[in-house]
Every structure is written in C-alpha cells, then in structure tokens.
Design an enzyme around this catalytic site. Structure first.
Site, mmCIF file in Angstrom:
data_model
loop_
_atom_site.group_PDB
_atom_site.id
_atom_site.type_symbol
_atom_site.label_atom_id
_atom_site.label_comp_id
_atom_site.label_asym_id
_atom_site.label_seq_id
_atom_site.Cartn_x
_atom_site.Cartn_y
_atom_site.Cartn_z
ATOM 1 N N GLU A 162 32.918 26.042 31.345
ATOM 2 C CA GLU A 162 31.986 24.968 30.438
ATOM 3 C C GLU A 162 30.731 25.400 29.449
ATOM 4 O O GLU A 162 30.102 24.978 28.937
ATOM 5 C CB GLU A 162 31.323 23.570 31.181
ATOM 6 C CG GLU A 162 31.846 22.579 30.561
ATOM 7 C CD GLU A 162 33.323 22.173 30.770
ATOM 8 O OE1 GLU A 162 33.672 22.484 31.194
ATOM 9 O OE2 GLU A 162 33.651 21.179 30.310
HETATM 10 C C1 LIG Z 1 36.511 29.017 37.916
HETATM 11 C C2 LIG Z 1 36.556 28.584 36.954
HETATM 12 C C3 LIG Z 1 37.118 27.929 36.560
HETATM 13 C C4 LIG Z 1 36.980 27.294 34.811
HETATM 14 N N1 LIG Z 1 37.782 26.497 34.298
HETATM 15 C C5 LIG Z 1 38.491 26.490 33.078
HETATM 16 C C6 LIG Z 1 39.008 25.156 32.679
HETATM 17 O O1 LIG Z 1 39.021 24.348 33.564
HETATM 18 N N2 LIG Z 1 39.293 25.101 31.310
HETATM 19 C C7 LIG Z 1 38.502 25.981 30.023
HETATM 20 O O2 LIG Z 1 39.007 26.141 29.335
HETATM 21 N N3 LIG Z 1 38.090 27.757 30.940
HETATM 22 C C8 LIG Z 1 37.783 26.984 32.170
HETATM 23 N N4 LIG Z 1 37.277 28.307 32.758
HETATM 24 C C9 LIG Z 1 37.095 29.356 31.817
HETATM 25 C C10 LIG Z 1 35.563 30.028 31.113
HETATM 26 O O3 LIG Z 1 34.734 28.577 30.601
HETATM 27 C C11 LIG Z 1 34.906 31.415 30.265
HETATM 28 O O4 LIG Z 1 35.443 32.294 31.884
HETATM 29 C C12 LIG Z 1 33.910 31.192 30.172
HETATM 30 O O5 LIG Z 1 33.628 30.430 29.042
HETATM 31 C C13 LIG Z 1 33.235 32.387 29.111
HETATM 32 O O6 LIG Z 1 34.743 32.873 29.041
HETATM 33 P P1 LIG Z 1 35.262 34.115 29.091
HETATM 34 O O7 LIG Z 1 35.742 34.947 30.403
HETATM 35 O O8 LIG Z 1 36.543 34.313 28.274
HETATM 36 O O9 LIG Z 1 33.885 35.475 28.860
HETATM 37 P P2 LIG Z 1 34.007 36.356 26.970
HETATM 38 O O10 LIG Z 1 33.422 35.511 26.011
HETATM 39 O O11 LIG Z 1 34.043 37.129 27.478
HETATM 40 O O12 LIG Z 1 31.622 36.564 27.801
HETATM 41 C C14 LIG Z 1 31.723 37.292 28.032
HETATM 42 C C15 LIG Z 1 29.799 37.144 28.324
HETATM 43 O O13 LIG Z 1 29.260 38.306 27.007
HETATM 44 C C16 LIG Z 1 28.622 37.362 26.819
HETATM 45 N N5 LIG Z 1 28.820 36.183 25.255
HETATM 46 C C17 LIG Z 1 30.547 35.916 24.683
HETATM 47 N N6 LIG Z 1 30.057 35.685 23.143
HETATM 48 C C18 LIG Z 1 28.696 35.869 23.509
HETATM 49 C C19 LIG Z 1 27.509 35.858 22.598
HETATM 50 N N7 LIG Z 1 28.361 34.896 20.738
HETATM 51 N N8 LIG Z 1 26.559 36.198 22.253
HETATM 52 C C20 LIG Z 1 26.097 36.432 23.467
HETATM 53 N N9 LIG Z 1 26.608 36.233 24.407
HETATM 54 C C21 LIG Z 1 27.973 36.274 24.650
HETATM 55 C C22 LIG Z 1 29.094 35.654 28.035
HETATM 56 O O14 LIG Z 1 28.429 34.540 27.680
HETATM 57 C C23 LIG Z 1 29.431 36.472 28.886
HETATM 58 O O15 LIG Z 1 27.859 36.429 29.859
HETATM 59 C C24 LIG Z 1 37.150 28.490 34.146
HETATM 60 C C25 LIG Z 1 36.033 29.893 34.809
HETATM 61 C C26 LIG Z 1 35.867 30.282 36.041
HETATM 62 C C27 LIG Z 1 35.092 31.367 36.233
#
Ligand SMILES: Cc1cc2nc3c(=O)[nH]c(=O)nc-3n(C[C@H](O)[C@H](O)[C@H](O)COP(=O)(O)OP(=O)(O)OC[C@H]3O[C@@H](n4cnc5c(N)ncnc54)[C@H](O)[C@@H]3O)c2cc1C
Length: 181
Positions: A162
C-alpha cells in the site's frame, strides 16, 4: 515470509478494450481515483497493523507475568517492564493516529496526508512492537510454539505494501510543503 493467505501474482493488460458503460468515473480521471483508493487502503493497513501490535503486546505481557526466572516473574525486572511500557505507548500512538484519520474520512474531509501518517506510524509501531515481543519471550519467541515470530513476519509487509513507508514520507512531505509554500 508471511501473509500466507494472500497469493501474490502479477497481472498484465494488453490491448484491452473497455466499453463506455464500464468506466469508473470520468475519462482521464483514473489516476486520482486510484490514488484516492490508496487513502482508504492505507487506513485499513494502519488499523490491521495496530491490531497486530496489540496482539503481540498482549502476548508479551501475559508471558512476562507467567515466566519465572531466577525466582521471580521476568516482568518484575524493570528493564523488561519498561520495554512493555514502550510497547504500550507505541500501540496507543498507532491507534490514536489511525482513528484520527478515520474520523476525517468519516467527516468527508481530505484524508490523504493523515492516512499516510497513520500508515507510517502504525506499521512502524507494529514492526517495533512485534520484534520486541519476540525479545520478551526470549528463545521461546523465536520458535513456532508461540505466535510472536509470526506476528513479526506479518508486520514486515505492512511497512512495504500500500506504498512503502519511504513513499508515505514522500506523500506527507509533498502535501505539507504544498500547503506551506
Ligand atoms: C504480500 C504483498 C501483497 C501485495 N499486494 C498488492 C496489491 O494487492 N496490489 C498492488 O498493487 N500491489 C501489491 N503489492 C505490491 C506492493 O505494493 C509493492 O511491493 C510496493 O508498493 C513496493 O513496490 P516495489 O516492490 O516495486 O518496490 P520498489 O519500488 O522497487 O522499491 C524498493 C525500495 O526502494 C524504495 N524507494 C523506491 N522509490 C523511492 C523513492 N522515490 N524515495 C525513497 N525510497 C524509494 C522503496 O521504499 C523500497 O524500500 C504487494 C506486495 C506484497 C509483498
């Protein structure tokens, strides 16, 4: 790691045509609608994280009163009792913060920043309190004999989905700076 009831998978849309009567809102308004949905989702995550933290605290308090080491319950050690006090403070802060945001939403007022603050506070509290609960239970906390280790694993994802907590800070600071500029 946790949330085993939630099957995680990706979906891709390609060349999808949607008929006009299936549109949600007006054309071009998709992003604001999706972002508004996140506000509600963040409130839900904050509430769930608060419950998770409360469960971990309840378990820690009960265990600390029951577990006797060196002739007395471990709760009689101030070092441990103060840890429990900090856990209670974190749970109460989380609950107060998400209820504040929920009341704004119920009143139909803007809730984006408050929802992000609630998500940030409650999920960080859940991570800290569940980790501390494992500590209170000592070696038993690390085993699957008690739910403390599961609470800790479940808490982690609340800081990630989220919108990660880094992204909550982005949302909060942007809104704050917009207001004061
Ligand atoms: C169990 C589970 C259920 C999920 N359910 C859903 C769902 O129902 N619907 C849905 O849409 N998604 C869902 N997700 C996905 C989840 O929302 C994303 O994993 C999350 O938003 C982070 O995105 P990412 O994994 O692409 O991380 P990335 O964007 O690759 O980020 C990796 C790291 O970099 C940091 N980072 C990235 N950009 C910045 C910035 N601008 N400034 C500072 N730090 C930054 C992040 O905070 C994180 O620590 C789910 C994930 C899990 C694990």
């Amino acid at each position: 790691m946790g949330l085993h009831c939630d099957t995680v998978s990706q979906i891709h849309f390609e060349d999808v045509e949607v008929s006009g009567d299936r549109l949600v809102g007006a054309v071009g308004q998709g992003l604001p609608i999706a972002l508004a949905a996140l506000d509600s989702g963040r409130l839900g995550i904050a509430a769930a994280a608060t419950g998770l933290a409360q469960g971990a605290l309840d378990l820690a308090v009960s265990y600390a009163k029951d577990r006797v080491q060196f002739g007395r319950p471990i709760a009689d050690n101030q070092g441990l009792a103060f840890l429990l006090a900090d856990m209670e403070a974190a749970v109460m802060s989380a609950r107060a913060t998400y209820l504040h945001a929920a009341r704004l939403k119920d009143a139909g007022r803007p809730v984006g920043r408050a929802a992000s603050v609630a998500k940030l506070i409650a999920t960080d509290a859940a991570m800290r309190v569940t980790t501390d609960a494992v500590q209170v239970l000592g070696g038993a906390g690390y085993t699957t004999d008690f739910p403390a280790e599961r609470y800790m694993r479940e808490a982690k994802v609340t800081q990630i989905f989220e919108g990660t907590n880094q992204i909550q800070r982005l949302v909060i600071s942007r809104d704050l700076l917009k207001e004061t500029s």
